[in-house]
Design a protein around this motif. Structure first.
Motif, short mmCIF file in Angstrom:
data_model
loop_
_atom_site.label_atom_id
_atom_site.label_comp_id
_atom_site.label_asym_id
_atom_site.label_seq_id
_atom_site.Cartn_x
_atom_site.Cartn_y
_atom_site.Cartn_z
N ARG A 214 59.74 -36.44 25.41
CA ARG A 214 60.64 -35.35 24.73
C ARG A 214 62.00 -35.91 24.05
O ARG A 214 62.43 -35.68 23.19
CB ARG A 214 60.97 -34.14 25.60
N ILE A 215 62.20 -37.21 24.91
CA ILE A 215 63.63 -37.99 24.51
C ILE A 215 63.32 -39.31 24.27
O ILE A 215 62.35 -39.99 25.16
CB ILE A 215 64.50 -37.55 25.38
N ALA A 216 63.49 -39.89 23.34
CA ALA A 216 63.35 -41.57 23.07
C ALA A 216 64.30 -42.13 22.70
O ALA A 216 65.48 -41.48 22.75
CB ALA A 216 61.96 -41.59 21.89
N GLY A 217 64.53 -43.31 22.19
CA GLY A 217 65.69 -43.98 21.92
C GLY A 217 65.82 -45.47 21.86
O GLY A 217 64.65 -45.98 21.56
N CYS A 218 66.86 -46.06 21.95
CA CYS A 218 67.02 -47.43 21.90
C CYS A 218 67.78 -48.18 22.99
O CYS A 218 68.77 -47.31 23.42
CB CYS A 218 67.31 -47.85 20.28
N THR A 219 67.81 -49.25 23.16
CA THR A 219 68.43 -50.05 23.90
C THR A 219 68.96 -51.35 23.53
O THR A 219 68.32 -52.16 23.01
CB THR A 219 67.54 -50.21 25.42
N VAL A 220 70.28 -51.67 24.04
CA VAL A 220 70.74 -53.14 23.81
C VAL A 220 71.29 -53.80 25.04
O VAL A 220 71.68 -53.01 25.92
CB VAL A 220 72.24 -53.01 22.75
N HIS A 221 70.46 -54.85 25.20
CA HIS A 221 70.50 -55.54 26.59
C HIS A 221 70.71 -56.89 26.36
O HIS A 221 70.40 -57.60 25.45
CB HIS A 221 69.24 -55.23 27.34
N PHE A 222 71.40 -57.49 27.44
CA PHE A 222 71.39 -58.95 27.49
C PHE A 222 69.91 -59.63 27.74
O PHE A 222 69.12 -58.76 28.43
CB PHE A 222 72.19 -59.52 28.77
N VAL B 150 73.46 -52.93 28.06
CA VAL B 150 74.63 -52.79 27.68
C VAL B 150 74.80 -51.37 27.20
O VAL B 150 75.96 -50.50 27.56
CB VAL B 150 75.32 -53.51 26.26
N GLY B 151 74.00 -50.67 26.24
CA GLY B 151 74.23 -49.52 25.97
C GLY B 151 72.78 -48.75 25.49
O GLY B 151 71.76 -49.47 25.30
N GLN B 152 72.75 -47.34 25.45
CA GLN B 152 71.68 -46.81 25.12
C GLN B 152 71.73 -45.56 24.25
O GLN B 152 73.01 -44.93 24.26
CB GLN B 152 70.62 -46.42 26.13
N ALA B 153 70.94 -45.28 23.19
CA ALA B 153 71.24 -44.26 22.29
C ALA B 153 69.80 -43.39 22.44
O ALA B 153 68.75 -43.83 22.51
CB ALA B 153 71.47 -44.39 21.05
N ALA B 154 69.91 -41.84 22.55
CA ALA B 154 68.75 -41.07 22.64
C ALA B 154 68.80 -39.95 21.55
O ALA B 154 69.62 -39.85 21.03
CB ALA B 154 69.09 -40.10 24.05
N VAL B 155 67.35 -39.85 21.25
CA VAL B 155 67.08 -38.92 20.13
C VAL B 155 65.92 -38.06 20.64
O VAL B 155 65.22 -38.48 21.42
CB VAL B 155 66.80 -39.75 18.81
N PRO B 156 65.95 -36.72 20.16
CA PRO B 156 64.69 -35.99 20.64
C PRO B 156 63.57 -36.24 19.91
O PRO B 156 63.68 -37.04 18.76
CB PRO B 156 65.30 -34.72 20.13
N VAL B 157 62.47 -36.30 20.48
CA VAL B 157 61.16 -36.31 19.87
C VAL B 157 60.77 -35.06 19.43
O VAL B 157 60.76 -33.82 20.13
CB VAL B 157 60.03 -36.81 20.74
N ASN C 286 65.60 -31.22 25.37
CA ASN C 286 64.75 -31.08 24.52
C ASN C 286 63.43 -30.69 25.28
O ASN C 286 62.68 -31.55 26.02
CB ASN C 286 64.49 -32.43 23.66
N PRO C 287 62.56 -29.48 25.21
CA PRO C 287 63.55 -28.48 24.09
C PRO C 287 64.56 -27.77 24.53
O PRO C 287 64.70 -27.74 25.97
CB PRO C 287 62.14 -27.46 24.11
#
Ligand code: GRF
Length: 216
Positions: free
Chosen positions: A133-141, A152-159, A213-214
């Motif tokens: 239900r939740i996806a996103g992206c990751t910045v990593h070393f 380092v950080g992540q951002a989440a978005v709903p599916v 989500n939902p």
């Protein structure tokens, strides 16, 4: 404070590279983009970088016999340009442990999933197939293992209902374009410390507290 000199490695359209270049135009951004390197000679991103007045180089992996000589050429370009820190942005070559070690804790990557879920390719397809239900992206070393390393950080978005791969990818990509410059700003500004396999962040902004989500 001197700005951290960054090299960005790309293989394609380079929209994350573009987000970094645009962020680095701000006078208070603690990093400058010194070089954009592509292993693909006609990568779309090279055109944007050139037009933006950034130095570019092409190191075509097909011109080398094996990964090591290719990476030596890559490394030479980065060093020649005085690069201190590397951002992988859609760079589609696996890197050997010797290159990764040479840039240990000085190289980050962006991946379009919430790692450690869905490393590798076809991330959006797999996320949809799993019904997350939740996806996103990751910045990593970057570490020798693909799509793994201190986060380092992540951002989440709903599916969302009715999402296909393209729709989900677009929503995540918009998040990538916010996350990557924010992560580089933290690192270049001296706000992060790698402690074992985790990143300690000082003085980061407060995160949005909850994504349901939902919604219930
Ligand atoms: C992005 O989704 C990034 O997370 C992944 O490859 C894609 C590159 O897109 N590693 P772009 O070249 O930055 O537009």
């Amino acid at each position: 404070m001197a700005r951290l000199r960054v090299g960005i490695l790309i293989s394609g359209r380079g929209s994350n590279m573009r987000a970094l270049v645009e962020a680095a135009r701000a006078p208070d951004f603690p990093a400058e983009i010194g070089l954009v390197v592509s292993n693909v000679p006609d990568a779309g991103g090279l055109v944007f970088a050139r037009d933006a007045g950034i130095a570019t180089a092409t190191v075509d992996h097909r011109a080398f016999k094996g990964r090591e000589p290719f990476e030596q050429a890559l490394d030479a370009e980065l060093r020649k340009a005085g690069v201190e820190f590397v951002c992988l942005a859609g760079f589609m070559r696996l890197l050997t442990p010797s290159f990764v070690d040479a840039w240990h804790d000085r190289m980050i990557n962006i991946h379009p999933s919430l790692l450690p879920s869905f490393p590798g390719l076809d991330t959006h397809k797999r996320a949809l197939a799993e019904g997350v239900r939740i996806a996103g992206c990751t910045v990593h070393f970057v570490r020798a293992k693909m799509d793994a390393g201190p986060i380092v950080g992540q951002a989440a978005v709903p599916v969302l209902p009715g999402d296909d791969e393209k729709m989900l990818a677009a929503r995540i990509l918009a998040a990538e374009h916010r996350l990557y410059p924010a992560a580089l700003r933290l690192i270049a500004g001296g706000k992060t410390r790698v402690d074992g396999e985790r990143v300690v962040v000082a003085d980061a902004g407060a995160p949005v507290p909850l994504l349901l989500n939902p919604a219930v």
